[in-house]
Scaffold this motif. Sequence first.
Motif, mmCIF file in Angstrom:
data_model
loop_
_atom_site.group_PDB
_atom_site.id
_atom_site.type_symbol
_atom_site.label_atom_id
_atom_site.label_comp_id
_atom_site.label_asym_id
_atom_site.label_seq_id
_atom_site.Cartn_x
_atom_site.Cartn_y
_atom_site.Cartn_z
ATOM 1 N N ARG A 149 0.807 -1.238 0.041
ATOM 2 C CA ARG A 149 0.086 0.101 0.014
ATOM 3 C C ARG A 149 0.851 1.213 -0.004
ATOM 4 O O ARG A 149 2.175 1.257 0.340
ATOM 5 N N THR A 150 0.316 2.438 -0.253
ATOM 6 C CA THR A 150 0.966 3.517 -0.365
ATOM 7 C C THR A 150 0.738 4.263 1.209
ATOM 8 O O THR A 150 -0.202 4.158 1.546
ATOM 9 N N ILE A 151 1.989 4.998 1.351
ATOM 10 C CA ILE A 151 1.865 5.660 2.517
ATOM 11 C C ILE A 151 2.401 6.956 2.629
ATOM 12 O O ILE A 151 3.065 7.374 1.219
ATOM 13 N N TYR A 152 2.221 8.178 3.369
ATOM 14 C CA TYR A 152 2.841 9.476 3.156
ATOM 15 C C TYR A 152 2.284 10.096 1.705
ATOM 16 O O TYR A 152 3.077 10.512 1.047
ATOM 17 N N ALA A 153 0.984 9.954 1.795
ATOM 18 C CA ALA A 153 0.451 10.569 0.323
ATOM 19 C C ALA A 153 0.905 9.917 -0.825
ATOM 20 O O ALA A 153 1.299 10.734 -1.694
ATOM 21 N N GLY A 154 1.339 8.773 -0.810
ATOM 22 C CA GLY A 154 1.892 8.045 -1.984
ATOM 23 C C GLY A 154 3.331 8.228 -2.049
ATOM 24 O O GLY A 154 3.825 7.902 -3.297
ATOM 25 N N ASN A 155 4.059 8.807 -1.220
ATOM 26 C CA ASN A 155 5.517 9.381 -1.343
ATOM 27 C C ASN A 155 6.453 8.105 -0.965
ATOM 28 O O ASN A 155 7.486 7.857 -1.346
ATOM 29 N N ALA A 156 5.676 7.131 -0.270
ATOM 30 C CA ALA A 156 6.572 5.712 -0.020
ATOM 31 C C ALA A 156 5.303 4.706 -0.043
ATOM 32 O O ALA A 156 4.093 4.629 -0.153
ATOM 33 N N ILE A 157 6.290 3.531 -0.383
ATOM 34 C CA ILE A 157 5.397 2.335 -0.797
ATOM 35 C C ILE A 157 5.609 1.125 0.393
ATOM 36 O O ILE A 157 6.677 1.133 1.071
ATOM 37 N N GLU A 158 4.569 0.924 1.185
ATOM 38 C CA GLU A 158 4.976 -0.013 2.333
ATOM 39 C C GLU A 158 4.465 -1.595 1.903
ATOM 40 O O GLU A 158 3.354 -1.673 1.094
ATOM 41 N N THR A 159 5.126 -2.529 2.221
ATOM 42 C CA THR A 159 4.758 -3.853 2.354
ATOM 43 C C THR A 159 4.499 -4.289 3.662
ATOM 44 O O THR A 159 5.419 -4.363 4.412
ATOM 45 N N LEU A 160 3.365 -4.956 3.883
ATOM 46 C CA LEU A 160 3.184 -5.081 5.258
ATOM 47 C C LEU A 160 2.522 -6.733 5.351
ATOM 48 O O LEU A 160 1.742 -7.187 4.458
ATOM 49 N N LYS A 161 2.903 -7.354 6.350
ATOM 50 C CA LYS A 161 2.641 -8.697 6.531
ATOM 51 C C LYS A 161 1.622 -8.456 7.630
ATOM 52 O O LYS A 161 1.781 -8.372 8.712
#
Length: 334
Positions: A149-161
Amino acid sequence: MFSTCIKTLLRTTSKFASLARYESTLVIAEHNNENLFPLTCNTLTAAKKIGGDITVLVAGTKCQTVAQNACKAKGVSKVFLADSDAFKGFTAESLTPLILKLCNEHKFTHILAGASAFGKALLPRVAAKLDVSPISDIINIKASDTFVRTIYAGNAIETLKSKDNVKIISVRGTAFELLPLEGGDAKCETVPTDDYTLNQVQYIKQELSKSDRPELTSAKVVISGGRGMKSGENFQLLYTLADKLNAAVGASRAAVDAGFVPNDMQIGQTGKIVAPNLYIAVGISGAIQHLAGMKDSKTIVAINKDPEAPIFQVADYGLVADLFKAVPELTEKL
Ligand SMILES: Cc1cc2nc3c(=O)[nH]c(=O)nc-3n(C[C@H](O)[C@H](O)[C@H](O)COP(=O)(O)OP(=O)(O)OC[C@H]3O[C@@H](n4cnc5c(N)ncnc54)[C@H](O)[C@@H]3O)c2cc1C
């Protein structure tokens, strides 16, 4: 019955859970009692990526046609039809008890809905009741427990388990293809709707804006206006251009906050997410919160009189010009 027992066994016995997973996803359909919304078809593609069984819940009032259409989606094994006056207005308050009941009975591993106003209202409530963390606005699926998912208004991409035993997920429609409503032959099962009439809230009415133009989130061409449009009347320039291009018209938050246009036209972090083939930004500076809603568009065109405007950094084609001259000229040439 037998498969439900197996699923329960696999989930409750950690020894076996590490050896095998049996995914079972409930997709909450978004519709208007007549048509299934395209976002649900994007969500079905995400569900297919998770793997395992897919069940669709069509809850509404006189919505049999929607359920029949959902049965046609390839890969869907079952459609639950919950038809009741209690679901008028599709309120999160009325739908949540139904979803919890189905989840309890069928032991779904995943519950998905589109990341629209409907999904954003419903899923956190369901997640809170199940005491799990909702996973919002996913753009990819790495494994049945790992999401992007994107975080920080799309400035970073996060992969979470996620380690929750039921994963509650909202899906960004523009990140997944539409699953066509053909080739499938799912069973439609009417679920008892019990009494979901609520004491806390009562649906009264909704007023939907009507437009002959394409819907913003599924349009192939979107033209958006910002504060540079200076007034609501000036948006007529964009409507005229939109009609020539069969485009939808959107806006920046500044244009919405200034009262130029209604807020269902807002694109961005706190508005709608779009990814059309062509996005034309007119009089929009390109703040990150706006880019968060449109930067996945295939081709971006910007018209702005300020050559330093950040929108030009993401634009494929930029026109440094006064929009009040450029837009009428462009419209005339088409
Ligand atoms: C938590 C949060 C969430 C937000 N969510 C969103 C969101 O969802 N969507 C969103 O859009 N914003 C959002 N914002 C606001 C965002 O930060 C910006 O303020 C907003 O996007 C600016 O809108 P704008 O580009 O129309 O206005 P401005 O930044 O004022 O830009 C106007 C542009 O018009 C140009 N212009 C002016 N006159 C002309 C002319 N005659 N011809 C050509 N160009 C001209 C100017 O050069 C300028 O670049 C959010 C902000 C916060 C803090």
